[in-house]
Design a protein around this motif. Structure first.
Motif, PDB file in Angstrom:
ATOM      1  N   HIS A   1       0.855  -1.176   0.000  1.00 49.48           N
ATOM      2  CA  HIS A   1       0.000   0.000   0.000  1.00 49.48           C
ATOM      3  C   HIS A   1       0.898   1.235   0.000  1.00 49.48           C
ATOM      4  O   HIS A   1       1.775   1.371   0.846  1.00 49.48           O
ATOM      5  CB  HIS A   1      -0.909   0.017   1.238  1.00 49.48           C
ATOM      6  CG  HIS A   1      -1.755   1.243   1.306  1.00 49.48           C
ATOM      7  ND1 HIS A   1      -1.382   2.366   1.996  1.00 49.48           N
ATOM      8  CD2 HIS A   1      -2.949   1.532   0.735  1.00 49.48           C
ATOM      9  CE1 HIS A   1      -2.319   3.298   1.859  1.00 49.48           C
ATOM     10  NE2 HIS A   1      -3.270   2.809   1.103  1.00 49.48           N
TER      11      HIS A   1
ATOM     12  N   SER B   1      -1.109   8.426  -9.375  1.00 46.19           N
ATOM     13  CA  SER B   1      -1.461   7.153  -8.759  1.00 46.19           C
ATOM     14  C   SER B   1      -1.185   5.990  -9.714  1.00 46.19           C
ATOM     15  O   SER B   1      -0.597   4.977  -9.330  1.00 46.19           O
ATOM     16  CB  SER B   1      -2.938   7.180  -8.354  1.00 46.19           C
ATOM     17  OG  SER B   1      -3.321   5.964  -7.777  1.00 46.19           O
ATOM     18  N   GLN B   2      -1.592   6.142 -10.962  1.00 53.45           N
ATOM     19  CA  GLN B   2      -1.380   5.080 -11.948  1.00 53.45           C
ATOM     20  C   GLN B   2       0.100   4.874 -12.231  1.00 53.45           C
ATOM     21  O   GLN B   2       0.566   3.733 -12.361  1.00 53.45           O
ATOM     22  CB  GLN B   2      -2.131   5.395 -13.250  1.00 53.45           C
ATOM     23  CG  GLN B   2      -2.090   4.249 -14.246  1.00 53.45           C
ATOM     24  CD  GLN B   2      -2.806   3.005 -13.733  1.00 53.45           C
ATOM     25  OE1 GLN B   2      -3.962   3.074 -13.341  1.00 53.45           O
ATOM     26  NE2 GLN B   2      -2.123   1.870 -13.743  1.00 53.45           N
TER      27      GLN B   2
ATOM     28  N   LEU C   1       1.574   2.924  -9.375  1.00 56.54           N
ATOM     29  CA  LEU C   1       1.117   1.545  -9.472  1.00 56.54           C
ATOM     30  C   LEU C   1       1.874   0.796 -10.572  1.00 56.54           C
ATOM     31  O   LEU C   1       2.316  -0.341 -10.375  1.00 56.54           O
ATOM     32  CB  LEU C   1      -0.388   1.498  -9.729  1.00 56.54           C
ATOM     33  CG  LEU C   1      -1.016   0.103  -9.806  1.00 56.54           C
ATOM     34  CD1 LEU C   1      -0.903  -0.623  -8.477  1.00 56.54           C
ATOM     35  CD2 LEU C   1      -2.473   0.221 -10.227  1.00 56.54           C
ATOM     36  N   ASP C   2       2.043   1.424 -11.721  1.00 56.68           N
ATOM     37  CA  ASP C   2       2.780   0.798 -12.824  1.00 56.68           C
ATOM     38  C   ASP C   2       4.226   0.503 -12.431  1.00 56.68           C
ATOM     39  O   ASP C   2       4.762  -0.558 -12.770  1.00 56.68           O
ATOM     40  CB  ASP C   2       2.745   1.685 -14.069  1.00 56.68           C
ATOM     41  CG  ASP C   2       1.363   1.779 -14.684  1.00 56.68           C
ATOM     42  OD1 ASP C   2       0.479   0.948 -14.352  1.00 56.68           O
ATOM     43  OD2 ASP C   2       1.157   2.715 -15.499  1.00 56.68           O
TER      44      ASP C   2
ATOM     45  N   ARG D   1       4.259  -2.564 -10.206  1.00 59.99           N
ATOM     46  CA  ARG D   1       3.973  -3.798 -10.948  1.00 59.99           C
ATOM     47  C   ARG D   1       5.206  -4.321 -11.668  1.00 59.99           C
ATOM     48  O   ARG D   1       5.379  -5.534 -11.799  1.00 59.99           O
ATOM     49  CB  ARG D   1       2.834  -3.578 -11.934  1.00 59.99           C
ATOM     50  CG  ARG D   1       1.496  -3.368 -11.224  1.00 59.99           C
ATOM     51  CD  ARG D   1       0.376  -3.133 -12.179  1.00 59.99           C
ATOM     52  NE  ARG D   1       0.134  -4.354 -12.937  1.00 59.99           N
ATOM     53  CZ  ARG D   1      -0.632  -4.416 -14.009  1.00 59.99           C
ATOM     54  NH1 ARG D   1      -1.223  -3.334 -14.464  1.00 59.99           N
ATOM     55  NH2 ARG D   1      -0.810  -5.556 -14.631  1.00 59.99           N
TER      56      ARG D   1
ATOM     57  N   GLN E   1      -2.406  -7.789  -3.142  1.00 60.07           N
ATOM     58  CA  GLN E   1      -3.028  -6.542  -3.587  1.00 60.07           C
ATOM     59  C   GLN E   1      -1.997  -5.417  -3.621  1.00 60.07           C
ATOM     60  O   GLN E   1      -1.193  -5.285  -2.696  1.00 60.07           O
ATOM     61  CB  GLN E   1      -4.154  -6.160  -2.633  1.00 60.07           C
ATOM     62  CG  GLN E   1      -5.239  -7.203  -2.519  1.00 60.07           C
ATOM     63  CD  GLN E   1      -6.255  -6.858  -1.446  1.00 60.07           C
ATOM     64  OE1 GLN E   1      -6.476  -5.703  -1.121  1.00 60.07           O
ATOM     65  NE2 GLN E   1      -6.877  -7.887  -0.884  1.00 60.07           N
ATOM     66  N   LEU E   2      -2.056  -4.614  -4.675  1.00 60.78           N
ATOM     67  CA  LEU E   2      -1.274  -3.381  -4.782  1.00 60.78           C
ATOM     68  C   LEU E   2      -2.253  -2.222  -4.722  1.00 60.78           C
ATOM     69  O   LEU E   2      -3.229  -2.203  -5.480  1.00 60.78           O
ATOM     70  CB  LEU E   2      -0.497  -3.326  -6.102  1.00 60.78           C
ATOM     71  CG  LEU E   2       0.466  -4.461  -6.382  1.00 60.78           C
ATOM     72  CD1 LEU E   2       1.101  -4.274  -7.759  1.00 60.78           C
ATOM     73  CD2 LEU E   2       1.532  -4.536  -5.310  1.00 60.78           C
ATOM     74  N   CYS E   3      -1.991  -1.263  -3.849  1.00 58.91           N
ATOM     75  CA  CYS E   3      -2.897  -0.132  -3.676  1.00 58.91           C
ATOM     76  C   CYS E   3      -2.096   1.162  -3.643  1.00 58.91           C
ATOM     77  O   CYS E   3      -1.022   1.208  -3.036  1.00 58.91           O
ATOM     78  CB  CYS E   3      -3.652  -0.244  -2.358  1.00 58.91           C
ATOM     79  SG  CYS E   3      -4.425  -1.832  -2.057  1.00 58.91           S
ATOM     80  N   VAL E   4      -2.624   2.188  -4.259  1.00 64.64           N
ATOM     81  CA  VAL E   4      -2.002   3.511  -4.234  1.00 64.64           C
ATOM     82  C   VAL E   4      -3.090   4.537  -3.965  1.00 64.64           C
ATOM     83  O   VAL E   4      -4.141   4.506  -4.603  1.00 64.64           O
ATOM     84  CB  VAL E   4      -1.302   3.851  -5.571  1.00 64.64           C
ATOM     85  CG1 VAL E   4      -0.672   5.235  -5.517  1.00 64.64           C
ATOM     86  CG2 VAL E   4      -0.262   2.798  -5.929  1.00 64.64           C
TER      87      VAL E   4
END
Length: 124
Positions: A62, A80-81, A84-85, A88, A101-104
């Motif tokens: 997170h 945010s994206q 997240l990228d 990943r 789970q990955l959360c931002v």
């Protein structure tokens, strides 16, 4: 500014928190929204956590990004994206947990109460 806190569960096999922070800092610097020297990030490993009601087999990363106000929702969503990228690309296909789970989230700091002071090195 900004301040970034990354929490990750201890069961994430092969996760390199230092590499994650370096990659995220690069993404934030490359976004053009922040001075590189102003980006402050830290990672905290969680040895005690729960996800839902399962006893084991789940994990998460997170990220909380705190920024000063003034950026619209589209900019905050893009940041945010991008974070997240970056995450990943750093994680193995199998993270060692049955569900991972990955959360931002991107939050705005209340500018009226935020204070910052920079201590410069003494001149020689």
């Amino acid at each position: 500014m900004p301040h970034l806190t990354l929490h990750y569960t201890a069961n994430l096999a092969g996760f390199d928190a230092d590499a994650a922070l370096a990659a995220i800092n690069r993404v934030l610097a490359d976004s053009g929204h922040f001075d590189e020297v102003s980006i402050k990030s830290r990672a905290l490993r969680l040895d005690h956590y729960r996800i839902g009601t399962a006893d084991a087999g789940r994990g998460f990363v997170h990220v909380q990004l705190k920024i000063l106000p003034g950026r619209d929702a589209a900019v905050r969503a893009a940041l945010s994206q991008a974070v997240l990228d970056a995450l990943r690309t750093l994680l193995p296909a199998s993270a060692g947990a049955a569900e991972f789970q990955l959360c931002v989230e991107v939050d705005e700091i209340v500018a009226d109460v935020y204070r910052k002071h920079v201590l410069a090195p003494d001149p020689l």
